[in-house]
Design an enzyme around this catalytic site. Structure first.
Site, PDB file in Angstrom:
ATOM      1  N   THR A  39       2.652   9.074   8.149  1.00 36.90           N
ATOM      2  CA  THR A  39       3.075   8.499   6.954  1.00 36.90           C
ATOM      3  C   THR A  39       3.074   7.057   6.891  1.00 36.90           C
ATOM      4  OG1 THR A  39       4.441   8.046   4.627  1.00 36.90           O
ATOM      5  CG2 THR A  39       5.608   9.358   5.918  1.00 36.90           C
ATOM      6  N   ILE A  40       2.635   6.313   6.081  1.00 38.75           N
ATOM      7  CA  ILE A  40       2.886   4.729   6.651  1.00 38.75           C
ATOM      8  C   ILE A  40       4.020   4.040   6.093  1.00 38.75           C
ATOM      9  CG2 ILE A  40       0.473   4.613   6.950  1.00 38.75           C
ATOM     10  CD1 ILE A  40       0.118   2.880   3.953  1.00 38.75           C
ATOM     11  N   ASP A  41       4.787   5.124   4.909  1.00 40.26           N
ATOM     12  CA  ASP A  41       5.734   4.281   4.179  1.00 40.26           C
ATOM     13  C   ASP A  41       6.611   4.840   4.825  1.00 40.26           C
ATOM     14  OD1 ASP A  41       3.478   4.182   2.431  1.00 40.26           O
ATOM     15  OD2 ASP A  41       4.099   5.872   0.612  1.00 40.26           O
TER      16      ASP A  41
ATOM     17  N   GLY B  21      -2.072  11.323   2.731  1.00 35.74           N
ATOM     18  CA  GLY B  21      -3.179  10.415   2.508  1.00 35.74           C
ATOM     19  C   GLY B  21      -2.672  10.160   4.794  1.00 35.74           C
TER      20      GLY B  21
ATOM     21  N   GLN C 284      -4.623  -0.063   5.398  1.00 33.39           N
ATOM     22  CA  GLN C 284      -3.463  -0.624   5.789  1.00 33.39           C
ATOM     23  C   GLN C 284      -3.192   0.478   6.340  1.00 33.39           C
ATOM     24  OE1 GLN C 284      -0.021  -1.352   2.797  1.00 33.39           O
ATOM     25  NE2 GLN C 284      -1.761  -1.180   1.941  1.00 33.39           N
TER      26      GLN C 284
ATOM     27  N   ARG D 192       5.150   4.368  -1.847  1.00 31.62           N
ATOM     28  CA  ARG D 192       4.805   4.697  -3.178  1.00 31.62           C
ATOM     29  C   ARG D 192       6.836   5.233  -4.110  1.00 31.62           C
ATOM     30  NH1 ARG D 192       2.752  10.638  -3.123  1.00 31.62           N
ATOM     31  NH2 ARG D 192       0.709   9.970  -3.539  1.00 31.62           N
TER      32      ARG D 192
HETATM   33  O1  F6P Z   1       1.954   8.822   1.187  1.00 33.10           O
HETATM   34  C1  F6P Z   1       1.090   7.177   1.840  1.00 33.10           C
HETATM   35  C2  F6P Z   1       0.595   6.576   0.768  1.00 33.10           C
HETATM   36  O2  F6P Z   1      -0.871   5.852   1.238  1.00 33.10           O
HETATM   37  C3  F6P Z   1       0.924   5.950  -0.246  1.00 33.10           C
HETATM   38  O3  F6P Z   1       1.830   4.763   0.471  1.00 33.10           O
HETATM   39  C4  F6P Z   1       0.531   5.872  -1.212  1.00 33.10           C
HETATM   40  O4  F6P Z   1       0.906   5.627  -2.736  1.00 33.10           O
HETATM   41  C5  F6P Z   1      -0.407   6.710  -1.729  1.00 33.10           C
HETATM   42  O5  F6P Z   1      -0.150   7.844  -0.273  1.00 33.10           O
HETATM   43  C6  F6P Z   1      -1.994   7.088  -2.051  1.00 33.10           C
HETATM   44  O6  F6P Z   1      -2.898   7.859  -1.588  1.00 33.10           O
HETATM   45  P1  F6P Z   1      -4.212   8.172  -2.003  1.00 33.10           P
HETATM   46  O7  F6P Z   1      -5.068   7.387  -0.504  1.00 33.10           O
HETATM   47  O8  F6P Z   1      -4.608   9.753  -2.043  1.00 33.10           O
HETATM   48  O9  F6P Z   1      -4.876   7.308  -3.084  1.00 33.10           O
END
Ligand code: F6P
Length: 373
Positions: free
Chosen positions: A145-147, A12, A294, A191
């Protein structure tokens, strides 16, 4: 010796990636830094993450122009101000057991003449980096990672910008929620880890925060909200991680499709919870999904700075020939850790230290080293 560094961003996107790329380039090409003897450096951007290394045909100029971009100081000069990644990204996994492209990836690294690779990503991207390292490639990682769920680093690029988005958006909702006497359920990303919900929720002054690490009891959430109303408040804000689930329930997904790493797309818990809360409390309840907002927008000063520090450190690792490592921020300092350690487990919210399972909010005891960033 000539170093040809390939740099890519995977997974992401988020704010801060462009700053890291810029500072890898600026540091590698800095004419004022003293280098050993006849050392020369060059940096090539790989487009769309690992996909670029799988798809490129090094012998075809059109393919090279599609999948790679030679980078210099002039090109990256303004990049740190912008969100996203100017190199593009993907969730391609060269080691996907259903479609293994790792041999092609390895051949292309050789075909491009890359002497080292800087991989900027989260657990998935860095797990590929680690596998390539085990196969003899000279790889270093930069955490993003924003997580903020990567192990052994106290910071991952994108987190601070995402926290600020949550704070701003909840502030906007507050006035309309109050005007209408509504409950607002705000679904945020995260996630497996609840850091964004927990710290974003606390920064925004959310009344209830629900995270993946602790299954919630919907009836208890409704009861807490009813008590607040009985005490005279006009509205409530509930922040819920996309990966959170009700006790005895399941995670909610947008679709059953999986990416190259086997992940399904989460989403929908905010809507489901809003319906349940309206039914249980009798108060009008709406939901908002902050989703990719976000990950967007220009990086906060923290993300620009951390991108800079991480980018510089990544070049240091390459020049030290210290491969198989990820640059990291620990205990207030820039350092490095083994990639293996960074990906061996996720950094999740420690419920006992940080989360109040009675109030569904941050703990109100503070001398237990709560805030790490
Ligand atoms: O890993 C970062 C993240 O933003 C998670 O928080 C989220 O579940 C996932 O990526 C969403 O990914 P995508 O944009 O590929 O749907």
């Amino acid at each position: 010796m000539h170093h040809k560094i390939g740099i890519l961003t995977g997974g992401g996107d988020c704010a801060g990636l462009n700053s890291a790329i810029k500072w890898v380039v600026k540091t590698a090409l800095d004419p004022y830094l003293s280098r050993n003897g006849d050392m020369t450096l060059e940096v090539v951007g790989i487009r769309d993450g690992w996909k670029g290394l799988v798809e490129v045909d090094p012998s075809d100029p059109t393919s090279l122009a599609r999948w790679t971009q030679p980078l210099d100081e002039l090109i990256v000069r303004t990049w740190d101000r912008y969100g996203g990644t100017n190199l593009g990204t993907s969730r391609t996994n060269p080691f996907n057991p259903k479609d293994d492209k790792s041999a092609k990836c390895l051949a292309n690294i050789e075909g491009l003449g890359l002497t080292s690779i800087v991989a900027i990503g989260g657990e998935d991207t860095l797990s590929v980096a680690h596998k390539l390292y085990n196969l003899g490639q000279k790889v270093v990682g930069i955490p993003k990672t924003i997580d903020r769920d990567l192990n052994v680093t106290d910071y991952t690029l994108g987190y601070d910008t995402a926290l600020n988005v949550i704070t701003e958006e909840v502030d906007r909702l507050r006035t309309t929620a109050g005007s209408h006497n509504r409950i607002f359920v705000v679904e945020v990303m995260g996630r497996h880890a609840g850091w964004l919900a927990l710290e974003g929720g606390q920064a925004a002054g959310a009344h209830i925060i629900l995270i993946p690490e602790h299954d919630f009891d919907t009836a208890k959430v409704a009861e807490l909200l009813q008590k607040r109303r009985a005490a005279g408040v006009r509205y409530d804000v509930v922040v819920v991680s996309e990966g959170a689930k009700a006790r005895g329930g399941e995670e909610v997904y947008l679709s059953d499709k999986t990416d190259g790493f086997g992940h399904k797309v989460l989403g929908g818990i905010g809507n489901a919870l809003a319906k349940d809360l309206e039914r249980l409390t009798g108060f009008e309840t709406r939901h908002v999904v902050l989703s990719h907002i976000q990950r967007g927008g220009s990086p906060t000063s923290r993300d620009r700075l951390m991108g800079r520090y991480f980018g510089i450190a990544a070049v240091d690792l390459i020049l030290e020939e210290d491969f198989g490592r990820m640059v990291a921020y620990r205990n207030g300092e820039i350092t490095s850790v083994a990639l293996k350690q960074a990906i061996e487990r996720l950094f999740l919210v420690d419920i006992d230290r940080y989360y109040d399972t009675e109030r569904y909010n941050g703990r109100r005891s503070s001398l237990s080293s709560y805030l790490k960033v």
